[in-house]
Write a protein that holds these residues in place. Structure first.
Motif, PDB file in Angstrom:
ATOM      1  N   GLY A 283      -3.132   4.145 -17.459  1.00 14.41           N
ATOM      2  CA  GLY A 283      -1.470   4.759 -17.525  1.00 14.41           C
ATOM      3  C   GLY A 283      -0.898   5.504 -15.878  1.00 14.41           C
ATOM      4  O   GLY A 283       0.195   5.689 -16.279  1.00 14.41           O
ATOM      5  N   SER A 284      -2.418   4.979 -15.578  1.00 19.80           N
ATOM      6  CA  SER A 284      -1.628   4.904 -13.945  1.00 19.80           C
ATOM      7  C   SER A 284      -0.583   3.968 -13.644  1.00 19.80           C
ATOM      8  O   SER A 284      -0.596   3.069 -13.773  1.00 19.80           O
ATOM      9  CB  SER A 284      -2.711   5.703 -12.399  1.00 19.80           C
ATOM     10  OG  SER A 284      -3.468   4.900 -12.549  1.00 19.80           O
TER      11      SER A 284
ATOM     12  N   LEU B  14       2.311  -6.269  -5.757  1.00 22.77           N
ATOM     13  CA  LEU B  14       2.206  -6.224  -6.545  1.00 22.77           C
ATOM     14  C   LEU B  14       2.431  -4.695  -7.588  1.00 22.77           C
ATOM     15  O   LEU B  14       1.360  -3.914  -7.013  1.00 22.77           O
ATOM     16  CB  LEU B  14       1.449  -7.277  -7.297  1.00 22.77           C
ATOM     17  CG  LEU B  14      -0.023  -7.220  -8.834  1.00 22.77           C
ATOM     18  CD1 LEU B  14       1.374  -8.092  -9.325  1.00 22.77           C
ATOM     19  CD2 LEU B  14      -1.102  -7.565  -8.985  1.00 22.77           C
ATOM     20  N   SER B  15       3.207  -4.770  -8.975  1.00 20.82           N
ATOM     21  CA  SER B  15       2.909  -3.753  -9.432  1.00 20.82           C
ATOM     22  C   SER B  15       2.923  -3.059 -10.402  1.00 20.82           C
ATOM     23  O   SER B  15       2.785  -4.375 -11.566  1.00 20.82           O
ATOM     24  CB  SER B  15       3.900  -2.600  -8.459  1.00 20.82           C
ATOM     25  OG  SER B  15       4.327  -3.026  -7.446  1.00 20.82           O
ATOM     26  N   SER B  16       2.380  -2.073 -10.901  1.00 28.88           N
ATOM     27  CA  SER B  16       2.676  -1.778 -12.526  1.00 28.88           C
ATOM     28  C   SER B  16       3.015  -0.097 -12.679  1.00 28.88           C
ATOM     29  O   SER B  16       2.955   0.452 -11.310  1.00 28.88           O
ATOM     30  CB  SER B  16       1.121  -1.687 -13.003  1.00 28.88           C
ATOM     31  OG  SER B  16       0.850  -1.653 -14.360  1.00 28.88           O
ATOM     32  N   LYS B  17       3.712  -0.068 -13.503  1.00 23.56           N
ATOM     33  CA  LYS B  17       4.084   1.022 -14.115  1.00 23.56           C
ATOM     34  C   LYS B  17       3.178   2.520 -14.449  1.00 23.56           C
ATOM     35  O   LYS B  17       2.378   3.623 -14.352  1.00 23.56           O
ATOM     36  CB  LYS B  17       5.441   1.763 -14.480  1.00 23.56           C
ATOM     37  CG  LYS B  17       6.797   0.803 -14.133  1.00 23.56           C
ATOM     38  CD  LYS B  17       7.928   1.480 -14.644  1.00 23.56           C
ATOM     39  CE  LYS B  17       9.276   0.971 -13.459  1.00 23.56           C
ATOM     40  NZ  LYS B  17       9.872   1.394 -14.538  1.00 23.56           N
ATOM     41  N   LYS B  18       2.329   1.976 -15.888  1.00 25.92           N
ATOM     42  CA  LYS B  18       1.188   2.462 -16.209  1.00 25.92           C
ATOM     43  C   LYS B  18       0.252   0.998 -16.471  1.00 25.92           C
ATOM     44  O   LYS B  18      -0.023   0.248 -16.863  1.00 25.92           O
ATOM     45  CB  LYS B  18       1.601   2.608 -17.646  1.00 25.92           C
ATOM     46  CG  LYS B  18       2.934   3.783 -17.322  1.00 25.92           C
ATOM     47  CD  LYS B  18       3.558   4.493 -18.712  1.00 25.92           C
ATOM     48  CE  LYS B  18       4.012   5.686 -18.386  1.00 25.92           C
ATOM     49  NZ  LYS B  18       4.352   6.435 -20.225  1.00 25.92           N
ATOM     50  N   LEU B  19      -1.216   1.263 -15.769  1.00 31.05           N
ATOM     51  CA  LEU B  19      -1.884  -0.025 -16.565  1.00 31.05           C
ATOM     52  C   LEU B  19      -2.584   0.439 -17.496  1.00 31.05           C
ATOM     53  O   LEU B  19      -2.559   1.433 -18.016  1.00 31.05           O
ATOM     54  CB  LEU B  19      -2.836   0.304 -15.339  1.00 31.05           C
ATOM     55  CG  LEU B  19      -3.113  -0.055 -13.651  1.00 31.05           C
ATOM     56  CD1 LEU B  19      -3.922   0.791 -12.731  1.00 31.05           C
ATOM     57  CD2 LEU B  19      -3.281  -0.880 -13.540  1.00 31.05           C
ATOM     58  N   LEU B  20      -3.353  -1.059 -18.112  1.00 30.63           N
ATOM     59  CA  LEU B  20      -3.360  -0.559 -18.755  1.00 30.63           C
ATOM     60  C   LEU B  20      -5.305  -1.211 -18.946  1.00 30.63           C
ATOM     61  O   LEU B  20      -5.508  -2.033 -17.525  1.00 30.63           O
ATOM     62  CB  LEU B  20      -3.325  -1.984 -20.322  1.00 30.63           C
ATOM     63  CG  LEU B  20      -1.747  -2.218 -20.422  1.00 30.63           C
ATOM     64  CD1 LEU B  20      -1.020  -3.567 -21.164  1.00 30.63           C
ATOM     65  CD2 LEU B  20      -1.604  -0.761 -20.670  1.00 30.63           C
ATOM     66  N   LEU B  21      -6.378  -1.270 -19.380  1.00 32.28           N
ATOM     67  CA  LEU B  21      -7.929  -1.671 -19.425  1.00 32.28           C
ATOM     68  C   LEU B  21      -7.428  -3.157 -18.785  1.00 32.28           C
ATOM     69  O   LEU B  21      -8.273  -3.980 -17.912  1.00 32.28           O
ATOM     70  CB  LEU B  21      -8.449  -1.585 -20.835  1.00 32.28           C
ATOM     71  CG  LEU B  21      -8.640   0.282 -20.637  1.00 32.28           C
ATOM     72  CD1 LEU B  21      -9.395   0.054 -22.216  1.00 32.28           C
ATOM     73  CD2 LEU B  21      -9.666   0.552 -19.885  1.00 32.28           C
ATOM     74  N   SER B  22      -6.580  -3.746 -20.007  1.00 33.44           N
ATOM     75  CA  SER B  22      -6.882  -5.160 -19.930  1.00 33.44           C
ATOM     76  C   SER B  22      -6.175  -6.027 -18.170  1.00 33.44           C
ATOM     77  O   SER B  22      -6.438  -7.173 -18.571  1.00 33.44           O
ATOM     78  CB  SER B  22      -6.080  -6.492 -20.818  1.00 33.44           C
ATOM     79  OG  SER B  22      -4.616  -5.486 -20.814  1.00 33.44           O
ATOM     80  N   ASP B  23      -5.760  -4.883 -17.732  1.00 30.10           N
ATOM     81  CA  ASP B  23      -5.577  -5.019 -16.483  1.00 30.10           C
ATOM     82  C   ASP B  23      -6.840  -5.406 -15.643  1.00 30.10           C
ATOM     83  O   ASP B  23      -6.316  -5.806 -13.851  1.00 30.10           O
ATOM     84  CB  ASP B  23      -4.133  -4.473 -15.559  1.00 30.10           C
ATOM     85  CG  ASP B  23      -3.060  -4.252 -16.478  1.00 30.10           C
ATOM     86  OD1 ASP B  23      -2.145  -3.158 -16.790  1.00 30.10           O
ATOM     87  OD2 ASP B  23      -2.457  -5.565 -16.778  1.00 30.10           O
TER      88      ASP B  23
END
Lengths: 113, 113
Positions: free
Chosen positions: A16-17, A76-85
């Motif tokens: 989620g981070s 490379l960005s993400s707003k909310k990380l998932l375990l699968s990332d």
């Protein structure tokens, strides 16, 4: 000579981070830039590639995005990380418009908990 | 659709013996073929490439590869293996008008002392 840098080298983030990985290339102009993900030490999955500033092509729909704010910078960005990332993220560059080799950075090991 | 296959997940070779890591490809048009090596927790390093010309290509660290158009293969070889050759090896193919590379799933090479 050309060099490619990635940081951070390792990263542990909670689910989620947000995420921001950076890649920069020195010693060349107007390169093609690529983001790959490698899971479990095996195959490479092309995530994004860019042929110029602001030009991003996405290969796989997912939780991630990429940006190229400067000629030799790829993020490379993400707003909310998932375990699968979780995985090993590799940036690469190549000479634009040719058949030339891709050269890889040292990678970022991302663990999402 | 273009593809590249590495039929062996792992290859074990005794030190001093010759080694071969197999790669076959499927593309329309003229392929550009590459071999990369990856050491643990590192980025990929370019070994060699075939674009045109002599079917036998020599690369870094004593490696060579033979392009065989009739068999659509590009096997990596070395006359005498070293323990330090133990790593993950990737074959890749690229179309001559495409900026993207397709990677095989990788072959883990173990050189036994």
């Amino acid at each position: 000579s050309q060099t490619i840098h990635q940081w951070p080298a390792t990263l542990v983030q909670p689910v989620g981070s947000p995420l921001s990985l950076e890649c920069t290339v020195e010693g060349t102009s107007n390169p093609n830039l690529y983001w790959y993900r490698q899971a479990a030490g095996r195959g490479l999955q092309l995530l994004f590639y860019s042929v110029g500033i602001g030009q991003i092509s996405s290969e796989v729909p997912q939780n991630l995005s990429a940006s190229r704010p400067q000629d030799r910078q790829f993020i490379l960005s993400s707003k909310k990380l998932l375990l699968s990332d979780s995985g090993f993220y590799l940036c690469a560059w190549s000479v634009q418009g040719g058949t030339d080799t891709q050269y890889f950075g040292p990678g970022t090991r991302l663990t999402v908990l | 659709a273009q593809s590249v296959a590495q039929p062996e997940d792992q290859v074990n070779v005794a030190e001093g013996n010759p080694l071969t890591v197999k790669c076959t490809y499927s593309v329309s048009g003229n392929p550009y073929l590459f071999w990369y090596v990856q050491y643990p927790n590192r980025g990929l390093q370019f070994l060699l490439k075939y674009i045109t010309g002599d079917n036998l290509v020599k690369g870094s660290y004593g490696f060579e590869a033979e392009f065989n158009k009739s068999q659509t293969s590009f096997h990596l070889k070395k006359p005498s293996a070293l323990v330090s050759d133990s790593a993950l090896y990737f074959c890749a193919v690229r179309l001559n008008r495409d900026d993207k590379i397709i990677f095989g799933k990788g072959t883990r090479l173990h050189i036994l002392p």
